[in-house]
Write an enzyme that holds these catalytic residues in place. Structure first.
Site, PDB file in Angstrom:
ATOM      1  N   MET A 173      43.537  59.438 -71.540  1.00 27.99           N
ATOM      2  CA  MET A 173      43.314  60.549 -73.021  1.00 27.99           C
ATOM      3  C   MET A 173      44.440  59.311 -73.563  1.00 27.99           C
ATOM      4  O   MET A 173      45.074  59.975 -74.709  1.00 27.99           O
ATOM      5  CB  MET A 173      42.781  61.819 -72.421  1.00 27.99           C
ATOM      6  CG  MET A 173      42.286  62.356 -74.210  1.00 27.99           C
ATOM      7  SD  MET A 173      42.223  64.354 -74.158  1.00 27.99           S
ATOM      8  CE  MET A 173      40.472  64.124 -73.121  1.00 27.99           C
ATOM      9  N   LYS A 194      36.026  49.490 -96.912  1.00 31.03           N
ATOM     10  CA  LYS A 194      35.417  50.712 -96.673  1.00 31.03           C
ATOM     11  C   LYS A 194      36.551  50.337 -95.249  1.00 31.03           C
ATOM     12  O   LYS A 194      37.436  50.028 -94.491  1.00 31.03           O
ATOM     13  CB  LYS A 194      34.356  49.706 -95.976  1.00 31.03           C
ATOM     14  CG  LYS A 194      34.070  48.281 -95.146  1.00 31.03           C
ATOM     15  CD  LYS A 194      33.318  47.485 -95.678  1.00 31.03           C
ATOM     16  CE  LYS A 194      32.883  45.974 -94.347  1.00 31.03           C
ATOM     17  NZ  LYS A 194      31.949  45.482 -94.171  1.00 31.03           N
ATOM     18  N   ARG A 242      19.243  42.837 -92.219  1.00 26.96           N
ATOM     19  CA  ARG A 242      19.955  44.576 -92.316  1.00 26.96           C
ATOM     20  C   ARG A 242      19.424  45.218 -94.376  1.00 26.96           C
ATOM     21  O   ARG A 242      18.861  45.267 -94.569  1.00 26.96           O
ATOM     22  CB  ARG A 242      21.636  44.252 -92.402  1.00 26.96           C
ATOM     23  CG  ARG A 242      21.503  45.230 -91.176  1.00 26.96           C
ATOM     24  CD  ARG A 242      23.581  44.765 -90.914  1.00 26.96           C
ATOM     25  NE  ARG A 242      24.319  44.842 -92.107  1.00 26.96           N
ATOM     26  CZ  ARG A 242      25.489  44.635 -92.027  1.00 26.96           C
ATOM     27  NH1 ARG A 242      26.121  44.329 -90.564  1.00 26.96           N
ATOM     28  NH2 ARG A 242      25.832  43.890 -92.741  1.00 26.96           N
ATOM     29  N   TYR A 299      43.854  57.090 -62.526  1.00 26.21           N
ATOM     30  CA  TYR A 299      42.453  57.194 -62.031  1.00 26.21           C
ATOM     31  C   TYR A 299      41.741  56.413 -61.420  1.00 26.21           C
ATOM     32  O   TYR A 299      42.153  55.458 -61.727  1.00 26.21           O
ATOM     33  CB  TYR A 299      41.697  58.164 -63.704  1.00 26.21           C
ATOM     34  CG  TYR A 299      42.198  59.348 -64.350  1.00 26.21           C
ATOM     35  CD1 TYR A 299      41.309  60.914 -63.755  1.00 26.21           C
ATOM     36  CD2 TYR A 299      43.117  59.558 -65.539  1.00 26.21           C
ATOM     37  CE1 TYR A 299      42.398  61.792 -63.958  1.00 26.21           C
ATOM     38  CE2 TYR A 299      43.394  60.581 -66.645  1.00 26.21           C
ATOM     39  CZ  TYR A 299      42.940  62.123 -65.360  1.00 26.21           C
ATOM     40  OH  TYR A 299      43.546  62.537 -65.824  1.00 26.21           O
TER      41      TYR A 299
END
Ligand SMILES: *Cc1c(COP(=O)(O)O)cnc(C)c1O
Length: 396
Positions: free
Chosen positions: A336, A63, A161, A283
């Site tokens: 980023m 998965k 769940r 930053y």
């Protein structure tokens, strides 16, 4: 790892998907980083788990796009290693796995939505039935087609769940209009705290699962994820379902990780610069240098899936990288598209513009970076970006 350089035209559209012949390929110049996925390590990890679990069968959990490593590559590699049973979360993932290994049993952990039972059966997928509604739909399909199709029944033992509650499981076991039409090939449950083997919920879930097994005699049973495969042998039953350990991640908290790293993420040094004691970096001026420093600016950032929370400040330490035998620490925030590492203690000729810094992988466990970011290796691997180059090596 490096192989001979090979020259061929650059096609940026295929950059993330293609298998790159080696680090000297000119497409290296297009991205700020590269992910190397070591499929030989993936296969070795699976084999080592299979040896621990034997005589139980060992499945492959693919998965999350094969925990970020590529679902097709992971599925094919595990099949070559001897894996015959696979688990995905969604039907779409299961169809991709089935295309790679048509003969294998492919289970869909998240089951199916209303109206999709026929599609699942026609694709020869096995749903993990996790609610009474799914059980009724699947039995209805079997009844209407005059034969039962294979499925797994998930009984809840404490996760709250997916899975049938105990009283619902008792009722299903006793219903002649359901039970014969389910084609049960597996009875399973899932442990909430296997990463902490001494947690008391493990013993309670094991007892509840053993009781559920008595309701469905003769159906093969499966309870263990990676951590339980490694640390809770009583939970192995007939089939174990390791995921993260196959991909080299840490499964059991506070123990040495016996698995080989599969993913190595490296970022290229864009520039080397010096800055003075008292200067701040990045930053928010979040970190002030305590000494005159040589800094390596690397072309990877949170847009590539590197966690912003792994950054460093004057009050919290960040992640470390590795270059040429030296551990180097992140300085300041994760941007980023950029990271800054302190390479003051690395000989200047070993950390130059164009060189690579390992952000995690062979020398820096992904779980170390995750811990600095307040998360787990699973999240970093499955969130890896698409902007850097992907290099898949070691396929047998
Ligand atoms: C994801 C998952 C696994 C594998 O878990 P790991 O901790 O990665 O080994 C096993 N079983 C179920 C039901 C899962 O959802």
């Amino acid at each position: 790892m490096p192989k001979a350089a090979m020259h061929r035209p650059v096609d940026p559209t295929t950059l993330s998907a293609r298998a790159r012949p080696g680090p000297l390929d000119e497409t290296d110049h297009l991205a700020g980083g590269r992910l190397t996925v070591d499929l030989a390590a993936l296969a070795a990890n699976w084999r080592s788990l299979a040896a621990r679990a034997a005589p139980a069968e060992t499945a492959g959990v693919v998965k999350g796009d094969g925990y970020g490593m590529g679902l097709e590559a992971a599925t094919g590699t595990l099949a070559d290693a001897g894996c015959r049973t696979f688990f995905t979360a969604t039907i779409a993932e299961a169809l991709r796995a089935k295309a790679v290994v048509p003969e294998a049993a492919v289970y869909v952990l998240n089951g199916f939505p209303p109206g999709a039972a026929g599609l699942v059966a026609d694709a020869d997928l096995r749903p993990v039935l996790g609610s009474l509604e799914e059980v009724e739909d699947w039995a209805g399909l079997g009844r209407s087609r005059g034969r039962a199709f294979p499925s797994a029944l998930h009984v809840d033992t404490g996760m709250n769940r997916l899975g049938l509650a105990r009283d619902v499981a008792v009722a299903v076991a006793g219903r002649a209009d359901l039970r014969p039409h389910l084609g049960l090939s597996l009875l399973m449950s899932h442990l909430a705290c296997a990463d902490t083997p001494e947690h008391p919920l493990n013993a309670r879930q094991l007892a509840a699962f053993s009781a559920a097994r008595a309701l469905f005699p003769g159906v093969p049973a499966s309870l263990a994820n990676s951590a339980a495969t490694l640390a809770l042998p009583d939970t192995h039953f007939d089939l174990v379902r390791p995921g993260i350990a196959v991909y080299g991640g840490q499964a059991v908290v506070g123990r040495a990780n016996p698995m080989r790293p599969v993913a190595t993420l490296e970022g290229r040094i864009i520039k080397i610069r010096e800055a003075d004691a008292g200067d701040s970096v990045g930053y928010g001026a979040a970190e002030t240098l305590g000494r005159r420093s040589r800094l390596a600016v690397v072309g990877i950032g949170y847009a590539d899936g590197f966690p912003r929370a792994a950054g460093s400040s004057d009050t919290t330490g960040g992640a470390s990288g590795w270059i040429a035998g030296h551990r180097v620490r992140l300085v300041g925030r994760v941007s980023m598209d950029l990271l800054v590492y302190d390479v003051t203690d690395v000989p200047p000729d070993l950390a130059r513009r164009g060189d690579w810094i390992e952000l995690f992988g062979t020398h820096v466990p992904v779980d170390d970076v995750a811990a600095r970011a307040g998360t787990i290796g699973y999240e970093i691997l499955t969130q890896l970006g698409r902007r850097f180059d992907r290099d898949t090596v070691g396929r047998a």
